[in-house]
Scaffold this motif. Structure first.
Motif, PDB file in Angstrom:
ATOM      1  N   MET A  75     -57.640 -46.725  36.279  1.00 38.95           N
ATOM      2  CA  MET A  75     -56.603 -47.733  36.245  1.00 38.95           C
ATOM      3  C   MET A  75     -56.884 -48.666  35.077  1.00 38.95           C
ATOM      4  O   MET A  75     -57.994 -49.133  34.902  1.00 38.95           O
ATOM      5  CB  MET A  75     -56.600 -48.497  37.562  1.00 38.95           C
ATOM      6  N   ASN A  76     -55.874 -48.932  34.275  1.00 36.58           N
ATOM      7  CA  ASN A  76     -56.015 -49.849  33.164  1.00 36.58           C
ATOM      8  C   ASN A  76     -55.611 -51.241  33.591  1.00 36.58           C
ATOM      9  O   ASN A  76     -54.502 -51.462  34.036  1.00 36.58           O
ATOM     10  CB  ASN A  76     -55.133 -49.404  31.989  1.00 36.58           C
ATOM     11  N   THR A  77     -56.543 -52.179  33.452  1.00 35.55           N
ATOM     12  CA  THR A  77     -56.231 -53.576  33.730  1.00 35.55           C
ATOM     13  C   THR A  77     -56.762 -54.401  32.569  1.00 35.55           C
ATOM     14  O   THR A  77     -57.584 -53.938  31.788  1.00 35.55           O
ATOM     15  CB  THR A  77     -56.873 -54.073  35.036  1.00 35.55           C
ATOM     16  N   ILE A  78     -56.298 -55.612  32.458  1.00 34.31           N
ATOM     17  CA  ILE A  78     -56.824 -56.514  31.451  1.00 34.31           C
ATOM     18  C   ILE A  78     -57.776 -57.483  32.119  1.00 34.31           C
ATOM     19  O   ILE A  78     -57.714 -57.686  33.334  1.00 34.31           O
ATOM     20  CB  ILE A  78     -55.684 -57.253  30.720  1.00 34.31           C
ATOM     21  N   ARG A  79     -58.670 -58.056  31.357  1.00 32.13           N
ATOM     22  CA  ARG A  79     -59.689 -58.943  31.933  1.00 32.13           C
ATOM     23  C   ARG A  79     -59.088 -60.198  32.558  1.00 32.13           C
ATOM     24  O   ARG A  79     -59.483 -60.615  33.620  1.00 32.13           O
ATOM     25  CB  ARG A  79     -60.723 -59.334  30.881  1.00 32.13           C
ATOM     26  N   THR A  80     -58.155 -60.804  31.882  1.00 30.43           N
ATOM     27  CA  THR A  80     -57.554 -62.034  32.392  1.00 30.43           C
ATOM     28  C   THR A  80     -56.112 -61.753  32.784  1.00 30.43           C
ATOM     29  O   THR A  80     -55.346 -61.242  31.977  1.00 30.43           O
ATOM     30  CB  THR A  80     -57.578 -63.129  31.303  1.00 30.43           C
ATOM     31  N   PRO A  81     -55.738 -62.068  34.021  1.00 29.19           N
ATOM     32  CA  PRO A  81     -54.348 -61.819  34.416  1.00 29.19           C
ATOM     33  C   PRO A  81     -53.397 -62.688  33.599  1.00 29.19           C
ATOM     34  O   PRO A  81     -53.740 -63.801  33.229  1.00 29.19           O
ATOM     35  CB  PRO A  81     -54.312 -62.197  35.894  1.00 29.19           C
ATOM     36  N   PRO A  82     -52.205 -62.167  33.319  1.00 33.72           N
ATOM     37  CA  PRO A  82     -51.239 -62.982  32.587  1.00 33.72           C
ATOM     38  C   PRO A  82     -50.835 -64.192  33.423  1.00 33.72           C
ATOM     39  O   PRO A  82     -50.996 -64.210  34.652  1.00 33.72           O
ATOM     40  CB  PRO A  82     -50.061 -62.038  32.366  1.00 33.72           C
ATOM     41  N   LYS A  83     -50.307 -65.185  32.753  1.00 40.65           N
ATOM     42  CA  LYS A  83     -49.947 -66.440  33.424  1.00 40.65           C
ATOM     43  C   LYS A  83     -48.985 -66.210  34.589  1.00 40.65           C
ATOM     44  O   LYS A  83     -49.088 -66.843  35.630  1.00 40.65           O
ATOM     45  CB  LYS A  83     -49.356 -67.409  32.397  1.00 40.65           C
ATOM     46  N   TRP A  84     -48.038 -65.261  34.439  1.00 36.89           N
ATOM     47  CA  TRP A  84     -47.061 -65.021  35.501  1.00 36.89           C
ATOM     48  C   TRP A  84     -47.753 -64.531  36.774  1.00 36.89           C
ATOM     49  O   TRP A  84     -47.352 -64.886  37.879  1.00 36.89           O
ATOM     50  CB  TRP A  84     -45.962 -64.072  35.069  1.00 36.89           C
ATOM     51  N   ALA A  85     -48.804 -63.709  36.637  1.00 37.11           N
ATOM     52  CA  ALA A  85     -49.507 -63.200  37.816  1.00 37.11           C
ATOM     53  C   ALA A  85     -50.228 -64.334  38.530  1.00 37.11           C
ATOM     54  O   ALA A  85     -50.226 -64.416  39.765  1.00 37.11           O
ATOM     55  CB  ALA A  85     -50.487 -62.102  37.433  1.00 37.11           C
ATOM     56  N   SER A  86     -50.840 -65.226  37.766  1.00 40.85           N
ATOM     57  CA  SER A  86     -51.509 -66.377  38.371  1.00 40.85           C
ATOM     58  C   SER A  86     -50.511 -67.293  39.066  1.00 40.85           C
ATOM     59  O   SER A  86     -50.781 -67.817  40.148  1.00 40.85           O
ATOM     60  CB  SER A  86     -52.288 -67.161  37.313  1.00 40.85           C
ATOM     61  N   SER A  87     -49.330 -67.464  38.457  1.00 41.47           N
ATOM     62  CA  SER A  87     -48.295 -68.312  39.066  1.00 41.47           C
ATOM     63  C   SER A  87     -47.813 -67.725  40.389  1.00 41.47           C
ATOM     64  O   SER A  87     -47.676 -68.438  41.384  1.00 41.47           O
ATOM     65  CB  SER A  87     -47.113 -68.482  38.114  1.00 41.47           C
ATOM     66  N   ILE A  88     -47.555 -66.414  40.401  1.00 45.30           N
ATOM     67  CA  ILE A  88     -47.121 -65.759  41.639  1.00 45.30           C
ATOM     68  C   ILE A  88     -48.219 -65.854  42.693  1.00 45.30           C
ATOM     69  O   ILE A  88     -47.955 -66.155  43.859  1.00 45.30           O
ATOM     70  CB  ILE A  88     -46.730 -64.291  41.379  1.00 45.30           C
ATOM     71  N   PHE A  89     -49.454 -65.612  42.294  1.00 50.51           N
ATOM     72  CA  PHE A  89     -50.592 -65.715  43.217  1.00 50.51           C
ATOM     73  C   PHE A  89     -50.620 -67.095  43.862  1.00 50.51           C
ATOM     74  O   PHE A  89     -50.757 -67.217  45.083  1.00 50.51           O
ATOM     75  CB  PHE A  89     -51.900 -65.449  42.459  1.00 50.51           C
ATOM     76  N   ASN A  90     -50.475 -68.130  43.063  1.00 52.73           N
ATOM     77  CA  ASN A  90     -50.542 -69.497  43.584  1.00 52.73           C
ATOM     78  C   ASN A  90     -49.416 -69.795  44.561  1.00 52.73           C
ATOM     79  O   ASN A  90     -49.608 -70.493  45.553  1.00 52.73           O
ATOM     80  CB  ASN A  90     -50.545 -70.506  42.437  1.00 52.73           C
ATOM     81  N   ILE A  91     -48.237 -69.239  44.318  1.00 47.92           N
ATOM     82  CA  ILE A  91     -47.112 -69.436  45.238  1.00 47.92           C
ATOM     83  C   ILE A  91     -47.347 -68.666  46.541  1.00 47.92           C
ATOM     84  O   ILE A  91     -47.177 -69.202  47.636  1.00 47.92           O
ATOM     85  CB  ILE A  91     -45.786 -68.995  44.587  1.00 47.92           C
ATOM     86  N   LEU A  92     -47.757 -67.398  46.426  1.00 54.29           N
ATOM     87  CA  LEU A  92     -47.939 -66.559  47.610  1.00 54.29           C
ATOM     88  C   LEU A  92     -49.028 -67.066  48.549  1.00 54.29           C
ATOM     89  O   LEU A  92     -48.953 -66.866  49.755  1.00 54.29           O
ATOM     90  CB  LEU A  92     -48.266 -65.118  47.197  1.00 54.29           C
ATOM     91  N   PHE A  93     -50.032 -67.689  47.987  1.00 51.51           N
ATOM     92  CA  PHE A  93     -51.161 -68.077  48.819  1.00 51.51           C
ATOM     93  C   PHE A  93     -51.219 -69.559  49.125  1.00 51.51           C
ATOM     94  O   PHE A  93     -52.260 -70.094  49.461  1.00 51.51           O
ATOM     95  CB  PHE A  93     -52.467 -67.537  48.222  1.00 51.51           C
TER      96      PHE A  93
END
Length: 105
Positions: free
Chosen positions: A1-19
């Protein structure tokens, strides 16, 4: 699986809303490793062709939020992402789950 080291800002924003946890039920404990693991999970979901969606917690009467939420997720995965989705639930929630999926798809 290819991932990047730092999640993009949108992923962090969604994470913060979901949790967010306004009901103080300990939701943050479900993803204590933060946005990076959440982003890795999103990447896995994106790359998968077949997805199993599990829902159900049979306490009388059968729950209704899990089956409806999982049916909505399944609908998106099928219609918008072209995924093959298998739904799994316990026998006590089967009727509610089936009705939710039938109306969603």
């Amino acid at each position: 699986m290819n991932t990047i080291r730092t999640p993009p800002k949108w992923a962090s924003s969604i994470f913060n809303i979901l949790f967010q946890d306004p009901g103080q039920r300990g939701i943050q404990n479900l993803m204590s490793n933060g946005p990076q693991h959440f982003y890795n999970a999103l990447c896995s979901l994106h790359q998968a062709k077949h997805i199993t969606c599990i829902s159900g917690f049979n306490i009388p009467p059968p729950e209704t939020d899990g089956p409806l939420g999982s049916a909505a997720i399944a609908r998106y995965l099928v219609r918008k992402m072209g995924k093959n989705v298998e739904m799994v639930t316990d026998s006590g929630c089967e009727e509610v789950q089936r009705a939710a999926v039938d109306s969603a798809l």
